[in-house]
Design a protein around this motif. Structure first.
Motif, mmCIF file in Angstrom:
data_model
loop_
_atom_site.group_PDB
_atom_site.id
_atom_site.type_symbol
_atom_site.label_atom_id
_atom_site.label_comp_id
_atom_site.label_asym_id
_atom_site.label_seq_id
_atom_site.Cartn_x
_atom_site.Cartn_y
_atom_site.Cartn_z
ATOM 1 N N ALA A 80 0.830 -1.222 0.000
ATOM 2 C CA ALA A 80 0.000 0.000 0.000
ATOM 3 C C ALA A 80 0.854 1.258 0.000
ATOM 4 N N GLY A 81 1.903 1.278 0.808
ATOM 5 C CA GLY A 81 2.750 2.465 0.884
ATOM 6 C C GLY A 81 3.470 2.754 -0.419
ATOM 7 N N GLU A 82 3.920 1.703 -1.122
ATOM 8 C CA GLU A 82 4.615 1.891 -2.388
ATOM 9 C C GLU A 82 3.647 2.335 -3.483
ATOM 10 N N ALA A 83 2.404 1.848 -3.421
ATOM 11 C CA ALA A 83 1.391 2.287 -4.380
ATOM 12 C C ALA A 83 1.105 3.779 -4.218
ATOM 13 N N ARG A 84 1.085 4.249 -2.953
ATOM 14 C CA ARG A 84 0.864 5.674 -2.714
ATOM 15 C C ARG A 84 2.038 6.498 -3.236
ATOM 16 N N LYS A 85 3.258 5.973 -3.066
ATOM 17 C CA LYS A 85 4.425 6.662 -3.615
ATOM 18 C C LYS A 85 4.297 6.820 -5.127
ATOM 19 N N LEU A 86 3.875 5.736 -5.791
ATOM 20 C CA LEU A 86 3.734 5.792 -7.245
ATOM 21 C C LEU A 86 2.662 6.807 -7.647
ATOM 22 N N CYS A 87 1.533 6.793 -6.945
ATOM 23 C CA CYS A 87 0.462 7.743 -7.252
ATOM 24 C C CYS A 87 0.957 9.179 -7.085
ATOM 25 N N PHE A 88 1.711 9.409 -6.016
ATOM 26 C CA PHE A 88 2.264 10.743 -5.800
ATOM 27 C C PHE A 88 3.274 11.086 -6.884
ATOM 28 N N ALA A 89 4.141 10.138 -7.251
ATOM 29 C CA ALA A 89 5.137 10.374 -8.296
ATOM 30 C C ALA A 89 4.467 10.777 -9.605
ATOM 31 N N LEU A 90 3.357 10.138 -9.941
ATOM 32 C CA LEU A 90 2.642 10.473 -11.170
ATOM 33 C C LEU A 90 2.102 11.902 -11.131
ATOM 34 N N SER A 91 1.761 12.375 -9.921
ATOM 35 C CA SER A 91 1.179 13.716 -9.804
ATOM 36 C C SER A 91 2.203 14.823 -10.011
ATOM 37 N N VAL A 92 3.480 14.542 -9.745
ATOM 38 C CA VAL A 92 4.516 15.576 -9.884
ATOM 39 C C VAL A 92 5.355 15.394 -11.149
ATOM 40 N N LEU A 93 5.128 14.306 -11.858
ATOM 41 C CA LEU A 93 5.894 14.045 -13.075
ATOM 42 C C LEU A 93 5.627 15.136 -14.110
ATOM 43 N N GLY A 94 6.670 15.653 -14.691
ATOM 44 C CA GLY A 94 6.512 16.695 -15.705
ATOM 45 C C GLY A 94 6.416 18.094 -15.151
ATOM 46 N N ASP A 95 6.578 18.251 -13.841
ATOM 47 C CA ASP A 95 6.609 19.576 -13.221
ATOM 48 C C ASP A 95 5.354 20.400 -13.521
ATOM 49 N N VAL A 106 -1.041 8.556 3.149
ATOM 50 C CA VAL A 106 -1.736 7.476 3.852
ATOM 51 C C VAL A 106 -1.143 6.134 3.437
ATOM 52 N N GLY A 107 -0.777 5.322 4.410
ATOM 53 C CA GLY A 107 -0.203 4.009 4.130
ATOM 54 C C GLY A 107 1.310 3.998 4.051
ATOM 55 N N MET A 108 1.928 5.178 3.953
ATOM 56 C CA MET A 108 3.391 5.237 3.900
ATOM 57 C C MET A 108 3.987 5.119 5.294
ATOM 58 N N ASP A 109 5.187 4.549 5.374
ATOM 59 C CA ASP A 109 5.913 4.578 6.630
ATOM 60 C C ASP A 109 6.573 5.947 6.788
ATOM 61 N N LEU A 110 7.210 6.170 7.938
ATOM 62 C CA LEU A 110 7.775 7.487 8.225
ATOM 63 C C LEU A 110 8.847 7.874 7.211
ATOM 64 N N LYS A 111 9.676 6.912 6.800
ATOM 65 C CA LYS A 111 10.710 7.216 5.820
ATOM 66 C C LYS A 111 10.091 7.632 4.488
ATOM 67 N N GLY A 112 9.028 6.935 4.094
ATOM 68 C CA GLY A 112 8.347 7.286 2.848
ATOM 69 C C GLY A 112 7.745 8.670 2.908
ATOM 70 N N GLN A 113 7.137 9.010 4.054
ATOM 71 C CA GLN A 113 6.567 10.347 4.226
ATOM 72 C C GLN A 113 7.650 11.417 4.099
ATOM 73 N N CYS A 114 8.778 11.188 4.766
ATOM 74 C CA CYS A 114 9.862 12.178 4.722
ATOM 75 C C CYS A 114 10.397 12.349 3.304
ATOM 76 N N ARG A 115 10.507 11.254 2.563
ATOM 77 C CA ARG A 115 10.948 11.354 1.166
ATOM 78 C C ARG A 115 9.945 12.160 0.338
ATOM 79 N N MET A 116 8.666 11.903 0.553
ATOM 80 C CA MET A 116 7.638 12.641 -0.171
ATOM 81 C C MET A 116 7.695 14.124 0.154
ATOM 82 N N TRP A 117 7.894 14.449 1.437
ATOM 83 C CA TRP A 117 7.977 15.856 1.840
ATOM 84 C C TRP A 117 9.136 16.562 1.146
ATOM 85 N N LYS A 118 10.285 15.869 1.035
ATOM 86 C CA LYS A 118 11.440 16.475 0.366
ATOM 87 C C LYS A 118 11.149 16.744 -1.104
#
Length: 278
Positions: A80-95, A106-118
């Motif tokens: 679930a956490g990796e699927a959310r990462k992919l969904c987020f990645a698609l939203s920022v692709l292409g600037d 939602v569903g990400m672990d703390l490390k995943g959240q911190c990476r997303m925030w960066k």
């Protein structure tokens, strides 16, 4: 149902300009049979990116979100956490110029959240971009957002800066008192009001009392702790804590205030329109 128009660079979003808008909904819009890499390639093509540029961008965002090990994994096999990462990645692709994120972590672990925030901070830094992030984690809002809006049962309770929110609703202390003798709760309550005359009891359970104390009642802190230590001995308290109101407690207060003035909120969510509190 809420509807409306969004204009970006004098054009309506959705009318032939998909490169302008990035969206991460609550439900992951993924094709079960496509791999992570295939998803990124498809979205890059839709955004009008050249293959050479897309390859560099995909590699960079996969590394930033720690998705490299999943690039060949079909979406249906993603945690679930990796699927959310992919969904987020698609939203920022292409600037894109405008990004809408609906509880992306939602569903990400703390490390995943911190990476997303960066990634968010990098995407927004020094650029003419706009983003709307909805989240249940006030820590996330505090880390990411310039302005916050709080919705309670469909009503807008606050909109503005975090500093303003803290100054209006957070200038108080949070007192929790845990009793060993529950039969003394009424006497202890009277003692708390004697020590802090403007204290407001927020919650009461069989062994726990929680108060909101105005800052002027609690200062100087040295005296407050001396009073609480004396109460701990006299009432044989198990423990107590006195701390500044957190953003989470501010949110709880705003929710409680609405429910106290609108009893139907808890049962069916329907509320009457009332002006925002200052």
């Amino acid at each position: 149902m809420i509807s409306g128009d969004i204009l970006v660079t004098a054009g309506e979003v959705g009318q032939g300009s998909p490169q302008h808008l990035g969206h991460c909904p609550q439900q992951d819009p993924l094709w079960p049979g496509l791999t992570v890499h295939q998803h990124l390639e498809v979205y890059a093509a839709v955004r009008g990116m050249r293959k050479e540029d897309a390859a560099v961008t995909i590699s960079r965002i996969a590394k930033a979100l720690d998705l490299q090990k999943h690039l060949k994994t079909p979406a249906r096999r993603l945690p679930a956490g990796e699927a959310r990462k992919l969904c987020f990645a698609l939203s920022v692709l292409g600037d894109p110029m405008v990004m809408l994120w609906d509880e992306p972590s939602v569903g990400m672990d703390l490390k995943g959240q911190c990476r997303m925030w960066k990634v968010i901070q990098t995407a927004m830094k020094g650029k003419e971009r706009a983003a709307v992030l909805s989240t249940q984690y006030l820590e996330e809002a505090a880390a990411m957002c310039d302005r916050v809006a709080i919705l309670v049962s469909g009503q807008l309770r606050y909109i503005g800066s975090l500093e303003d929110l803290k100054s209006k609703f957070g200038m108080s202390y949070h007192l929790e008192v845990k009793m060993t003798d529950v039969g003394q709760s009424d006497a202890l309550h009277a003692e708390i009001l004697r020590l802090f005359p403007h204290a407001a009891r927020q919650e009461r359970t069989s062994s726990l009392l929680i108060y909101k104390i105005p800052m002027e009642d609690a200062l100087p802190l040295s005296q407050s702790f001396s009073k609480l230590e004396a109460a701990k001995r006299n009432f044989r308290l198990e423990e107590y804590s006195l701390s500044l109101h957190t953003l989470q407690q501010v949110f709880v207060d705003l929710t409680r205030d609405l429910e106290e003035h609108n009893p139907d909120v808890a049962s069916n969510g329907s509320v009457e329109r009332r002006p925002l509190h200052p």
